[in-house]
Design a protein around this motif. Structure first.
Motif, PDB file in Angstrom:
ATOM      1  N   GLU A 190       0.817  -1.215   0.000  1.00 48.31           N
ATOM      2  CA  GLU A 190       0.000   0.000   0.000  1.00 48.31           C
ATOM      3  C   GLU A 190       0.848   1.261   0.000  1.00 48.31           C
ATOM      4  N   TYR A 202      -0.200   7.239  -3.145  1.00 46.73           N
ATOM      5  CA  TYR A 202      -0.798   8.150  -2.175  1.00 46.73           C
ATOM      6  C   TYR A 202       0.143   8.505  -1.034  1.00 46.73           C
ATOM      7  N   GLY A 245      -0.783  12.080  -4.305  1.00 46.68           N
ATOM      8  CA  GLY A 245      -0.180  12.403  -3.019  1.00 46.68           C
ATOM      9  C   GLY A 245      -0.941  11.909  -1.803  1.00 46.68           C
ATOM     10  N   GLY A 246      -2.216  11.527  -1.971  1.00 45.13           N
ATOM     11  CA  GLY A 246      -2.991  11.095  -0.815  1.00 45.13           C
ATOM     12  C   GLY A 246      -3.100  12.208   0.210  1.00 45.13           C
ATOM     13  N   THR A 247      -3.268  11.837   1.481  1.00 48.03           N
ATOM     14  CA  THR A 247      -3.445  12.876   2.493  1.00 48.03           C
ATOM     15  C   THR A 247      -2.115  13.428   2.994  1.00 48.03           C
ATOM     16  N   GLY A 275      -6.215   3.381   6.433  1.00 47.30           N
ATOM     17  CA  GLY A 275      -5.696   3.165   5.079  1.00 47.30           C
ATOM     18  C   GLY A 275      -6.728   2.604   4.123  1.00 47.30           C
ATOM     19  N   LYS A 276      -7.966   2.439   4.583  1.00 47.13           N
ATOM     20  CA  LYS A 276      -8.975   1.821   3.725  1.00 47.13           C
ATOM     21  C   LYS A 276     -10.243   2.662   3.603  1.00 47.13           C
ATOM     22  N   ALA A 303      -7.599  12.414   8.733  1.00 48.50           N
ATOM     23  CA  ALA A 303      -6.574  12.742   7.740  1.00 48.50           C
ATOM     24  C   ALA A 303      -5.437  11.728   7.798  1.00 48.50           C
ATOM     25  N   ALA A 356      -7.055   8.160   6.364  1.00 47.21           N
ATOM     26  CA  ALA A 356      -7.694   8.097   5.045  1.00 47.21           C
ATOM     27  C   ALA A 356      -6.684   7.661   3.989  1.00 47.21           C
ATOM     28  N   ARG A 357      -7.147   6.874   3.034  1.00 51.88           N
ATOM     29  CA  ARG A 357      -6.285   6.510   1.907  1.00 51.88           C
ATOM     30  C   ARG A 357      -6.056   7.745   1.042  1.00 51.88           C
ATOM     31  N   PHE A 358      -7.138   8.435   0.747  1.00 46.60           N
ATOM     32  CA  PHE A 358      -7.074   9.721   0.040  1.00 46.60           C
ATOM     33  C   PHE A 358      -8.417  10.416   0.201  1.00 46.60           C
ATOM     34  N   TYR A 359      -8.434  11.727  -0.060  1.00 47.15           N
ATOM     35  CA  TYR A 359      -9.704  12.445  -0.154  1.00 47.15           C
ATOM     36  C   TYR A 359     -10.074  12.465  -1.628  1.00 47.15           C
TER      37      TYR A 359
END
Lengths: 310, 374
Positions: free
Chosen positions: A171, A175, A256-258, B178-179, B222, B225-228
């Motif tokens: 993973e 990101y 870039g993810g968070t 992460g998910k 934040a 989170a995997r991403f926003y």
């Protein structure tokens, strides 16, 4: 006899003016470019600077002069009340990422340019076209390609899984700041290769022969002849990569993810969602000045180094 | 590399004046010969969300006016607002109740004459008078589509107990670090507000103290989170791959993921489900014909457009007849009844964040994101 004289004199006056003043000839030749530069470069930068001293008032802009935006952006440095450290720390982090990108790109680009300059004898143009082939597709497409390569079910993960090396997808590939670094380093590779290639190509081959004749091995020869003569190209490439990547916002947004957010994302948000153009302008200007300072320090250090070497 | 050679020669002063002039002339001819984009169009320009730019959503319009309108696409209302404000010419825009105010305050919208809309009488009455549709006594946004915002989750990858206790809390739960994929927006603040027990009105006007109360929640989010996401396809792909197990989503995602055979469920969180209501605003920034603008809006609120929107997108439509002609299976699958008023009343309708409040929320969320990055 008297009537045609003034015309001649007038003509010659303009001619004489241009003949006498070299700068006038220079500017006349430059004028189309100059006009474009003034309209497309200076004017927007001037507007940006002006905005940075104004205040956003919901939908209107209050045009009274204020330093409040700069205080908001930089105030943390001198402990201004209510100023937050995020802008400065984010700028610092963006510079670190860009520095990483620059170093990675240069390390990857130098051998390539060297190969192109010294080892390729035929079809050089073809090789140069090959370098620019990725640029035939849009930048967005190249970022998405990297998402496919680094992704959860991407090329690397499924490859490693089918080889039985890993049982769960990795993973950490996507990101995060490393993903930003990888994508940017790839995207700017051609900008680094070409200047280095040009400077290597210009090296007088007889110098290399002379070094060999005087007993230098390949490594010493590279270190004493090739490298110093290619440094201008390396500096140019470094600046070409470093300066634009600090403010990049598309790449961190997509891969870039968070954790991978950079200063460009915050500036973009000020011009969009936050609807605060003045603060966005101030942040842009702070960023531009910060980059200029870093570049000047870098050039100063490089010139010191070269003076010492002499 | 003729170009590099030329530049080199130029730098060394070895370019003859004639060569230089010839090169400059070639460049000039090249530039002037480039095609200039000129296209006279008598069509109206519609600024739309991506996916809404298809003729099926405006049945009859193209037949009447020869062709569909010219479309331009935006990804968020703020982006659209900035583009229009800096001179983009368009006649119709698609805001929502929470975003229409800035277009109105910016002097861009013009009231719509509902007497010119043949389908207006069939618009659900509650929507005809909703806040944001009617502003200062005039209709500034004709309601077209509505739906929910909630959590979508993988039933095979989330603890089965969650199905009996659905909550927004899953988007803040480190069990799924992460998910999870929240959206890239201020709605996260509002959700966190619900979680600390604020009521459905207060979450849209939180005080500084209340924002500080939700800060730990958002900072945690934040981190995990995997991403926003800013485009639904981002979390859609990640959920299909199993990379993300829970996300903030609109109804449409449920339909498209289910059709791909992915086991997902749309939660009905115990804290409440959000409802959004969007519509079409006529703008004064375009050059199109007002009658065509009204025809376009009228086509959008027709029952046929509604049937298509419900069946293909899984969103609600403003025309009540659309629910009668839509296939009962698709209504059942979406959890809609033939009378949508009840559903509309149950949800937490997004409220506008105007002016200072918007700045406060946006900057607070920027803070959270920036802090997570440094």
């Amino acid at each position: 006899m008297t009537s045609p004289a003034p015309i001649v004199r007038q003509d010659s006056r303009i001619q004489r003016f241009f003949l006498r003043h070299e700068w006038a000839r220079g500017y006349a030749l430059l004028s189309p470019t100059l006009a474009v530069m003034v309209l497309a470069m200076c004017l927007p930068v001037f507007m940006l600077a002006a905005h940075s001293f104004w205040t956003q008032n919901y939908l209107t802009i209050d045009e009274t002069f204020t330093l409040a935006n700069y205080e908001q952006a930089l105030g943390w440095l001198w402990g201004a009340e209510g100023a937050k450290p995020i802008y400065i720390r984010l700028l610092w982090k963006s510079m670190q990422i860009s520095f990483g990108v620059t170093v990675t790109t240069l390390i990857l680009a130098y051998p390539f340019a060297y190969f192109l300059a010294f080892k390729v004898r035929r079809n050089k143009n073809l090789w140069i076209i090959l370098i620019s082939v990725p640029f035939l597709t849009s930048y967005l497409l190249r970022v998405f390609t990297w998402k496919i390569i680094l992704g959860f079910n991407g090329v690397i993960n499924s490859g490693l899984m089918s080889l039985g090396i890993i049982s769960e997808p990795l993973e950490f590939l996507l990101y995060n700041p490393t993903a930003v670094l990888i994508v940017l380093a790839h995207a700017w590779a051609a900008f680094a290769i070409l200047p280095i290639y040009v400077s290597l190509e210009k090296i007088d081959r007889s110098l290399l022969e002379a070094a060999t004749d005087l007993g230098d091995g390949p490594f010493r020869r590279f270190w004493r002849i090739t490298w110093p003569l290619s440094v201008p190209g390396v500096i140019a490439s470094g600046l070409l990569v470093f300066i634009p990547t600090v403010g990049d916002y598309v790449t961190p947004k997509l891969v870039g993810g968070t954790e991978g957010i950079m200063i460009g994302n915050i500036i973009q948000s000020q011009f969009g969602k936050a609807n605060n153009w003045p603060l966005g302008s101030a942040l842009s200007i702070v960023m531009a000045i910060a980059i200029t300072i870093v570049v000047l320090i870098f050039l100063y250090v490089m010139s010191l180094g070269r003076v010492r070497a002499k | 590399m003729n170009c590099i050679k030329f530049v080199d020669r130029m730098a060394q002063g070895r370019v003859a004046r004639r060569d230089m002039i010839r090169a400059a002339a070639a460049f000039g001819v090249g530039v002037t010969a480039m095609p200039v984009h000129v296209r006279a169009s008598d069509q109206i320009t519609v600024f739309e969300w991506s996916g809404y730019d298809i003729p099926e959503l405006m049945p009859g319009y193209a037949e009447k006016h020869g062709s569909p309108p010219d479309f331009a696409i935006f990804a968020s209302e703020e982006e659209a607002f900035q583009k229009i404000r800096t001179g983009f010419k368009c006649d119709v825009m698609h805001p929502c109740t929470y975003s229409v105010y800035q277009f109105k305050d910016g002097g861009m919208t013009v009231p719509v004459d509902t007497s010119k809309l043949s389908n207006w009488p069939n618009v659900i009455p509650a929507l005809q008078t909703a806040e944001g549709v009617v502003i200062e006594g005039a209709v500034h946004m004709v309601p077209t589509d509505w739906g929910n915002s909630s959590v979508i989750y993988r039933t095979d990858m989330v603890d089965p107990a969650f199905q009996h206790d659905e909550s927004w809390g899953i988007l803040f739960d480190e069990t799924y670090a992460g998910k999870i994929a929240p959206s890239d927006g201020e709605s996260n603040i509002e959700i966190a507000g619900l979680l600390i027990g604020l009521d459905r009105n207060q979450i849209f006007r939180m005080t500084d103290e209340q924002l500080e109360q939700v800060r730990p929640l958002l900072e945690k989010q934040a981190k995990i989170a995997r991403f926003y996401w800013s485009d639904p396809s981002e979390f859609g792909q990640a959920m299909a791959a199993g990379e993300v197990v829970a996300a903030y989503a609109w109804n449409e995602a449920v339909k498209s993921l289910t059709e791909q055979g992915i086991p997902v469920k749309y939660a009905n969180p115990k804290e409440g489900i959000f409802t959004w209501l969007c519509g079409l605003s006529a703008l004064n920034t375009g050059e199109g014909d007002s009658a065509m603008v009204h025809d376009f809006i009228d086509a959008w609120i027709s029952p046929e457009a509604g049937k298509f929107l419900i069946e293909e997108y899984g969103y609600g439509h403003s025309n009540k007849v659309a629910f009668e002609i839509a296939s009962p299976e698709s209504l059942a699958a979406l959890g809609f009844s033939t009378d949508p008023s009840e559903m509309l009343a149950d949800g937490i309708l997004f409220q506008p964040l105007v002016g200072e409040l918007n700045d406060k929320y946006v900057n607070f969320f920027n803070d959270i994101k920036a802090n997570a990055a440094i």
